[in-house]
Design a protein around this motif. Sequence first.
Motif, PDB file in Angstrom:
ATOM      1  N   VAL A   7       1.662  -1.907  -0.549  1.00  0.00           N
ATOM      2  CA  VAL A   7       1.489  -0.598   0.235  1.00  0.00           C
ATOM      3  C   VAL A   7       1.110  -0.944   1.567  1.00  0.00           C
ATOM      4  O   VAL A   7       1.855  -0.126   2.459  1.00  0.00           O
ATOM      5  N   GLN A   8       0.497  -1.975   2.109  1.00  0.00           N
ATOM      6  CA  GLN A   8       0.280  -2.189   3.358  1.00  0.00           C
ATOM      7  C   GLN A   8       1.557  -2.456   4.001  1.00  0.00           C
ATOM      8  O   GLN A   8       1.830  -2.147   5.258  1.00  0.00           O
ATOM      9  N   ALA A   9       2.462  -3.428   3.514  1.00  0.00           N
ATOM     10  CA  ALA A   9       3.775  -3.657   4.048  1.00  0.00           C
ATOM     11  C   ALA A   9       4.756  -2.430   4.049  1.00  0.00           C
ATOM     12  O   ALA A   9       5.450  -2.333   5.216  1.00  0.00           O
ATOM     13  N   PHE A  10       4.498  -1.735   3.292  1.00  0.00           N
ATOM     14  CA  PHE A  10       5.146  -0.592   3.154  1.00  0.00           C
ATOM     15  C   PHE A  10       4.958   0.589   4.070  1.00  0.00           C
ATOM     16  O   PHE A  10       5.868   0.980   5.064  1.00  0.00           O
ATOM     17  N   VAL A  11       3.754   0.795   4.406  1.00  0.00           N
ATOM     18  CA  VAL A  11       3.348   1.739   5.645  1.00  0.00           C
ATOM     19  C   VAL A  11       3.546   0.932   6.817  1.00  0.00           C
ATOM     20  O   VAL A  11       3.901   1.775   7.546  1.00  0.00           O
ATOM     21  N   GLY A  12       3.504  -0.297   7.113  1.00  0.00           N
ATOM     22  CA  GLY A  12       3.842  -0.813   8.421  1.00  0.00           C
ATOM     23  C   GLY A  12       5.183  -0.703   8.692  1.00  0.00           C
ATOM     24  O   GLY A  12       5.642  -0.488   9.953  1.00  0.00           O
ATOM     25  N   SER A  13       6.248  -0.447   7.740  1.00  0.00           N
ATOM     26  CA  SER A  13       7.566  -0.350   8.048  1.00  0.00           C
ATOM     27  C   SER A  13       7.899   1.083   8.178  1.00  0.00           C
ATOM     28  O   SER A  13       8.925   1.460   8.569  1.00  0.00           O
ATOM     29  N   TRP A  66       5.362  10.414   6.023  1.00  0.00           N
ATOM     30  CA  TRP A  66       3.934  10.552   4.840  1.00  0.00           C
ATOM     31  C   TRP A  66       4.773  11.008   3.593  1.00  0.00           C
ATOM     32  O   TRP A  66       3.880  10.752   2.728  1.00  0.00           O
ATOM     33  N   ASP A  67       5.810  11.539   3.557  1.00  0.00           N
ATOM     34  CA  ASP A  67       6.403  11.980   1.992  1.00  0.00           C
ATOM     35  C   ASP A  67       6.410  10.483   1.154  1.00  0.00           C
ATOM     36  O   ASP A  67       5.911  10.221   0.314  1.00  0.00           O
ATOM     37  N   LEU A  68       6.941   9.401   1.889  1.00  0.00           N
ATOM     38  CA  LEU A  68       6.975   8.061   1.407  1.00  0.00           C
ATOM     39  C   LEU A  68       5.692   7.439   0.986  1.00  0.00           C
ATOM     40  O   LEU A  68       5.263   6.802   0.089  1.00  0.00           O
ATOM     41  N   ILE A  69       5.012   7.448   2.332  1.00  0.00           N
ATOM     42  CA  ILE A  69       3.396   6.794   2.276  1.00  0.00           C
ATOM     43  C   ILE A  69       2.570   7.417   0.857  1.00  0.00           C
ATOM     44  O   ILE A  69       1.840   6.649   0.185  1.00  0.00           O
ATOM     45  N   LEU A  70       2.618   8.655   1.049  1.00  0.00           N
ATOM     46  CA  LEU A  70       1.681   9.458   0.229  1.00  0.00           C
ATOM     47  C   LEU A  70       2.344   9.160  -1.447  1.00  0.00           C
ATOM     48  O   LEU A  70       1.560   8.875  -2.223  1.00  0.00           O
ATOM     49  N   PHE A  72     -17.492   9.469  -8.787  1.00  0.00           N
ATOM     50  CA  PHE A  72     -17.506   8.076  -9.024  1.00  0.00           C
ATOM     51  C   PHE A  72     -15.952   7.614  -8.669  1.00  0.00           C
ATOM     52  O   PHE A  72     -15.741   6.611  -8.024  1.00  0.00           O
ATOM     53  N   LEU A  73     -15.136   8.573  -9.086  1.00  0.00           N
ATOM     54  CA  LEU A  73     -13.702   8.332  -8.850  1.00  0.00           C
ATOM     55  C   LEU A  73     -13.320   7.749  -7.677  1.00  0.00           C
ATOM     56  O   LEU A  73     -12.579   6.711  -7.985  1.00  0.00           O
ATOM     57  N   PRO A  74     -13.677   7.916  -6.430  1.00  0.00           N
ATOM     58  CA  PRO A  74     -13.245   7.221  -5.185  1.00  0.00           C
ATOM     59  C   PRO A  74     -13.516   5.875  -5.220  1.00  0.00           C
ATOM     60  O   PRO A  74     -12.904   4.942  -4.643  1.00  0.00           O
ATOM     61  N   ASN A  75     -14.531   5.251  -5.939  1.00  0.00           N
ATOM     62  CA  ASN A  75     -14.976   3.917  -6.028  1.00  0.00           C
ATOM     63  C   ASN A  75     -13.820   3.123  -6.586  1.00  0.00           C
ATOM     64  O   ASN A  75     -13.769   2.094  -6.331  1.00  0.00           O
ATOM     65  N   LEU A  76     -12.955   3.722  -7.480  1.00  0.00           N
ATOM     66  CA  LEU A  76     -12.033   3.050  -8.333  1.00  0.00           C
ATOM     67  C   LEU A  76     -10.823   2.623  -7.501  1.00  0.00           C
ATOM     68  O   LEU A  76     -10.026   1.631  -7.869  1.00  0.00           O
ATOM     69  N   ILE A  77     -10.720   3.394  -6.389  1.00  0.00           N
ATOM     70  CA  ILE A  77      -9.530   2.827  -5.606  1.00  0.00           C
ATOM     71  C   ILE A  77      -9.482   2.074  -4.589  1.00  0.00           C
ATOM     72  O   ILE A  77     -10.716   2.038  -3.548  1.00  0.00           O
ATOM     73  N   GLY A  78      -8.641   1.204  -4.309  1.00  0.00           N
ATOM     74  CA  GLY A  78      -8.835   0.258  -3.323  1.00  0.00           C
ATOM     75  C   GLY A  78      -8.846   0.649  -1.836  1.00  0.00           C
ATOM     76  O   GLY A  78      -8.241   1.704  -1.483  1.00  0.00           O
ATOM     77  N   GLY A  79      -9.333  -0.084  -1.070  1.00  0.00           N
ATOM     78  CA  GLY A  79      -9.623   0.486   0.389  1.00  0.00           C
ATOM     79  C   GLY A  79      -8.541   0.734   1.240  1.00  0.00           C
ATOM     80  O   GLY A  79      -8.281   1.500   1.962  1.00  0.00           O
ATOM     81  N   ILE A  80      -7.408  -0.177   0.931  1.00  0.00           N
ATOM     82  CA  ILE A  80      -6.054  -0.005   1.698  1.00  0.00           C
ATOM     83  C   ILE A  80      -5.580   1.360   1.524  1.00  0.00           C
ATOM     84  O   ILE A  80      -5.107   1.982   2.228  1.00  0.00           O
ATOM     85  N   VAL A  81      -5.479   1.467   0.170  1.00  0.00           N
ATOM     86  CA  VAL A  81      -4.746   2.895  -0.347  1.00  0.00           C
ATOM     87  C   VAL A  81      -5.599   4.217   0.245  1.00  0.00           C
ATOM     88  O   VAL A  81      -5.241   5.200   0.791  1.00  0.00           O
ATOM     89  N   LEU A  82      -6.949   3.991   0.174  1.00  0.00           N
ATOM     90  CA  LEU A  82      -7.772   5.023   0.573  1.00  0.00           C
ATOM     91  C   LEU A  82      -7.723   5.401   1.955  1.00  0.00           C
ATOM     92  O   LEU A  82      -7.574   6.414   2.740  1.00  0.00           O
ATOM     93  N   GLY A  83      -7.677   4.160   2.734  1.00  0.00           N
ATOM     94  CA  GLY A  83      -7.508   4.124   4.284  1.00  0.00           C
ATOM     95  C   GLY A  83      -6.226   5.097   4.774  1.00  0.00           C
ATOM     96  O   GLY A  83      -6.562   5.837   5.539  1.00  0.00           O
ATOM     97  N   TYR A  84      -5.212   4.975   3.741  1.00  0.00           N
ATOM     98  CA  TYR A  84      -4.179   5.584   4.374  1.00  0.00           C
ATOM     99  C   TYR A  84      -4.062   7.125   3.818  1.00  0.00           C
ATOM    100  O   TYR A  84      -3.700   7.757   4.959  1.00  0.00           O
ATOM    101  N   VAL A  85      -4.428   7.345   2.737  1.00  0.00           N
ATOM    102  CA  VAL A  85      -4.779   8.702   2.583  1.00  0.00           C
ATOM    103  C   VAL A  85      -5.623   9.377   3.277  1.00  0.00           C
ATOM    104  O   VAL A  85      -5.343  10.544   3.950  1.00  0.00           O
ATOM    105  N   TRP A  86      -6.686   8.794   3.703  1.00  0.00           N
ATOM    106  CA  TRP A  86      -7.781   9.414   4.566  1.00  0.00           C
ATOM    107  C   TRP A  86      -7.026   9.487   6.201  1.00  0.00           C
ATOM    108  O   TRP A  86      -7.472  10.488   6.847  1.00  0.00           O
ATOM    109  N   GLN A  87      -6.420   8.582   6.491  1.00  0.00           N
ATOM    110  CA  GLN A  87      -5.707   8.844   7.641  1.00  0.00           C
ATOM    111  C   GLN A  87      -4.775   9.880   7.847  1.00  0.00           C
ATOM    112  O   GLN A  87      -4.595  10.589   8.594  1.00  0.00           O
TER     113      GLN A  87
END
Lengths: 288, 355
Positions: free
Chosen positions: A242-248, A253-257, B165-180
């Motif tokens: 996910v991190q590598a994908f978002v970086g590129s 947002w359609d792809l990232i989400l 409790f649900l948000p606690n299940l998801i990893g910080g990286i994915v959450l960070g981008y969703v919140w971004q």
Amino acid sequence: MRTKMKTSSFVILMAVGVVVALYTLMPFFLVCINVFKNANGIVANPVGVAGMSIGQLTANISNVVNNSNFNFWYAFGTSALITIISLALLALFGGMAGWVICRNKTKWSTAVYMTFVASMIIPFQVVMLPLISTFRDVGKFVGLSMLQSIPGIVFAYCGFGGAMTVFILTGFVKTIPYALEEAASIDGCSYEGIYFHIIFPLLKPSIVTVTILNGMWIWNDYLLPSLMLGQNGKVKTLPVAVQAFVGSYVKQWDLILTAALLAMIPMIIIFLIAQKQIMNGMVDGAVK
Amino acid sequence: MNANTTGKKVMSLALLVVGTVLMVGSLVMDFTGSGSPMRGPMLIIGALGILAGMYFFPTLARHRGIINFIFLFPLLFCFAVTVIIPLVLGIFYSMTDWNGVKMNAFIGLANYMTMFKDPGFLWSILLTFLFVVFNMVLVNVIGFSLALLCTSRLKGIGFFRAAYFLPNLIGGIVLGYVWQFVFNNVLVKITATAFGMQNSILANTPTAFAAIIVVYIWQYAGYIMLIYINGLVTIPGDVLEAAAIDGASPTLTLFQIKIPMIMSTITICTFLTLTSAFKQFDVNMALTNGSGSVANFLGNYLTNGTQMLALNIYNTAISKNSYALGQAKAVLFFIILACISLIQVRISNSKEVEL
């Protein structure tokens, strides 16, 4: 037991509960509606339902799944393999170590136990840099690639998860009456047989607890795999992908989400199936 | 019986010999510089052979000790290679000019001196402490309130619990981008139409910091809530009943009975949020990656306005390639965490004595 709640306070509490639930679920909801849109649709209208179509969802998913930077199925498989093998080994070795530590009250076993317990305060940050160089050197020495390989990561997770696993399982072995082992021994059970036939089956509930705690951590962990596998390495776990994908794909947002959704789904499905166990396991792990 | 023992002895000795030969062989190949791909597998098979040989060795007196060793060995070995050796090396490297691969000189505490003269790092420390204090208070208050809500007689409690409790299940990286996404697209859209504010709150250092706190609370409060629920349900029902009969108001019951009775849970949750907030990395990285400008901090202009300690360590070592300096920062990080943990042990021990 408790007095019946007044209607007014019931309504107020209920409203608070619903509002907080809406707030906690809101990001998930936004992800779910926006994966049905294309990039322009998301930017133009991120909250509404306008521009949603099933066709767009399948297009987004196939774009992400087939993307060479993300490679969903491969990353998913890698993550699943690492998590499952690490969990199985931690449960097996952790139980064995916990039993030996608990049933042998010698200077050595106490020292080993105290080392494990004390090591739980060590943050990953302080060992991560030397860890990489140690693994590189050990890998060179034994002629096996420890970095950029699944066995190497599993090895690291057994090392890092070991302390907490042993701590919880030792606590549980203490509650198993020693008389059971004596009885088995009199009946002719070998020393190692006692563990596999008597103790291990009894350990099941606490093995579920440590498996949940370790599983949530290993599946979601980013720092360790990103350092060991590298951002652009061949092997990637889901968070690293996910991190590598978002970086590129900055701002796509359609792809990232869609990538985020695909990364979240496995965990959410497991949570829906084993909700109770997961919530109890997380609490048990913290309280002990 | 006798033949059986002899057979076992032969097998065990054979395994021990083969294992030793394989291991020694692979090590010899290592020193002679042979690049054979069989070297690694040979070593592993050799080690397994020795362990199996020990297992089958027919001795009644030593059998227990051998099994103890075999049972402890795998985990201890992993643990030593991944935690103990790197920890010792790490503390040593922090006093050298190590560059991630090799070191040339021992430079004493020079890295520690450099680190305390770096305003960006001091800012990170300050920011981390602020973050920890805010979160410790907010997460616990919110988590406890939610726990009260979830132990009251509402309908659909199970759903609320799971949803929180649900948000606690998801990893910080994915959450960070969703919140971004939520902050940069959704919220901007709303504020732009409502107040004409075009800037994302992530673009401004103080609001971006607040955003990280919001996301952290969102992720963590549900978990803390579960622990508080666990504490609250252990309060005996008759105590609460007695209080109700004596005419205690709900507020009085809360402060005079419930909170004192779950003090140990409060200690657990406080330290859990403390250490976890202190180590916060994933969300910080995915949400802002530490960016943000600070116009004047001790007379310096900073560009790492939202960079907390863990991210600062990572960036120093990985992005800026100063491994030794990053390692020195990490050692400080470790010392602070160790102090926090020692205080926690003190407090929970003194509590136990009181009870």
